[in-house]
Design a protein around this motif. Structure first.
Motif, mmCIF file in Angstrom:
data_model
loop_
_atom_site.group_PDB
_atom_site.id
_atom_site.type_symbol
_atom_site.label_atom_id
_atom_site.label_comp_id
_atom_site.label_asym_id
_atom_site.label_seq_id
_atom_site.Cartn_x
_atom_site.Cartn_y
_atom_site.Cartn_z
ATOM 1 N N LEU A 148 -7.793 -0.460 -2.571
ATOM 2 C CA LEU A 148 -7.570 0.511 -1.315
ATOM 3 C C LEU A 148 -7.301 1.845 -1.629
ATOM 4 O O LEU A 148 -7.784 2.716 -0.979
ATOM 5 C CB LEU A 148 -6.772 -0.373 -0.415
ATOM 6 C CG LEU A 148 -6.441 0.412 0.854
ATOM 7 C CD1 LEU A 148 -7.790 0.135 1.761
ATOM 8 C CD2 LEU A 148 -5.298 0.137 1.759
ATOM 9 N N ASN A 167 0.872 -1.202 0.077
ATOM 10 C CA ASN A 167 -0.093 0.064 0.147
ATOM 11 C C ASN A 167 0.790 1.278 0.113
ATOM 12 O O ASN A 167 0.639 2.124 -0.790
ATOM 13 C CB ASN A 167 -0.966 0.023 1.057
ATOM 14 C CG ASN A 167 -1.973 -1.065 1.244
ATOM 15 O OD1 ASN A 167 -2.254 -1.740 0.050
ATOM 16 N ND2 ASN A 167 -2.412 -1.389 2.291
ATOM 17 N N LEU A 183 -13.241 4.661 0.843
ATOM 18 C CA LEU A 183 -12.648 4.336 1.807
ATOM 19 C C LEU A 183 -12.007 5.036 2.792
ATOM 20 O O LEU A 183 -11.354 6.061 2.492
ATOM 21 C CB LEU A 183 -11.807 3.117 1.304
ATOM 22 C CG LEU A 183 -12.525 1.973 0.407
ATOM 23 C CD1 LEU A 183 -11.196 1.173 -0.226
ATOM 24 C CD2 LEU A 183 -13.580 1.222 1.297
ATOM 25 N N GLN A 200 -9.343 5.146 -1.082
ATOM 26 C CA GLN A 200 -8.889 6.185 -0.104
ATOM 27 C C GLN A 200 -9.184 7.535 -0.758
ATOM 28 O O GLN A 200 -9.532 8.490 -0.184
ATOM 29 C CB GLN A 200 -7.774 5.801 0.746
ATOM 30 C CG GLN A 200 -8.113 4.627 1.649
ATOM 31 C CD GLN A 200 -6.657 4.052 2.243
ATOM 32 O OE1 GLN A 200 -5.492 4.836 1.837
ATOM 33 N NE2 GLN A 200 -6.694 3.513 3.244
#
Length: 175
Positions: A118, A88, A127, A122
């Motif tokens: 992810l 990430n 998210l 975001q």
């Protein structure tokens, strides 16, 4: 000059006089009050496309970027990170590097592509970034994002991001 060529020249001058400038041009004209009036461009900004990917394994971490200019020039970049990162974090590093590169080259509009749901979620606000490090990365993205006239981040399947993935993986396999 013959009569035919004079007619042709008159016609050409007439067409030139009444032809509007192309939409991408911005011009200023004077109206009857002497105030300047601007012509607004209706052309979309010229978009850069940037495919990003991050990779992390026990050998190290790296990022891969494929930048495609509005004129279809392709720039490839792979960078080895000088610190251990999660996948990430490496993806955010790739995103930030791509955004910075476009801004340094004067780009004002960018469409970015990542295969990590992810990070895309975001950045799009779908998210929540719960981890403190992810919040820091997201804050940096927001800061750079404000420097663009147009910014889009889209999720692509891994199969649609193989070029950037290969560049990122390459950095983790070299010392």
């Amino acid at each position: 000059m013959s009569r035919t060529s004079i007619k042709g020249q008159v016609l050409a001058n007439l067409v030139a006089e009444f032809t509007e400038p192309p939409l991408e041009e911005t011009s200023t004209t004077q109206n009857m009050d002497g105030k300047s009036v601007g012509t607004i461009s209706l052309q979309e900004p010229l978009f850069w496309k940037v495919y990003v990917d991050g990779a992390a394994n026990q050998s190290g971490s790296g990022v891969g970027l494929v930048l495609i200019s509005p004129k279809k020039l392709t720039i490839e970049k792979s960078l080895r990170l000088c610190f251990l990162a999660t996948n990430n974090e490496a993806e955010y590093e790739a995103l930030l590097e791509g955004m910075s590169m476009i801004q340094r080259m004067g780009g004002k509009a960018v469409k970015m592509f990542s295969d990590l749901r992810l990070v895309v979620g975001q950045v799009k606000g779908k998210l929540e970034a719960r981890d403190e490090r992810m919040q820091g990365y997201l804050s940096q993205v927001r800061h750079l994002q404000s420097g663009f006239e147009s910014f889009t981040l889209l999720h692509v399947p891994r199969s649609g991001n193989t070029h950037a993935d290969s560049l990122a993986t390459l950095t983790t396999s070299s010392t």
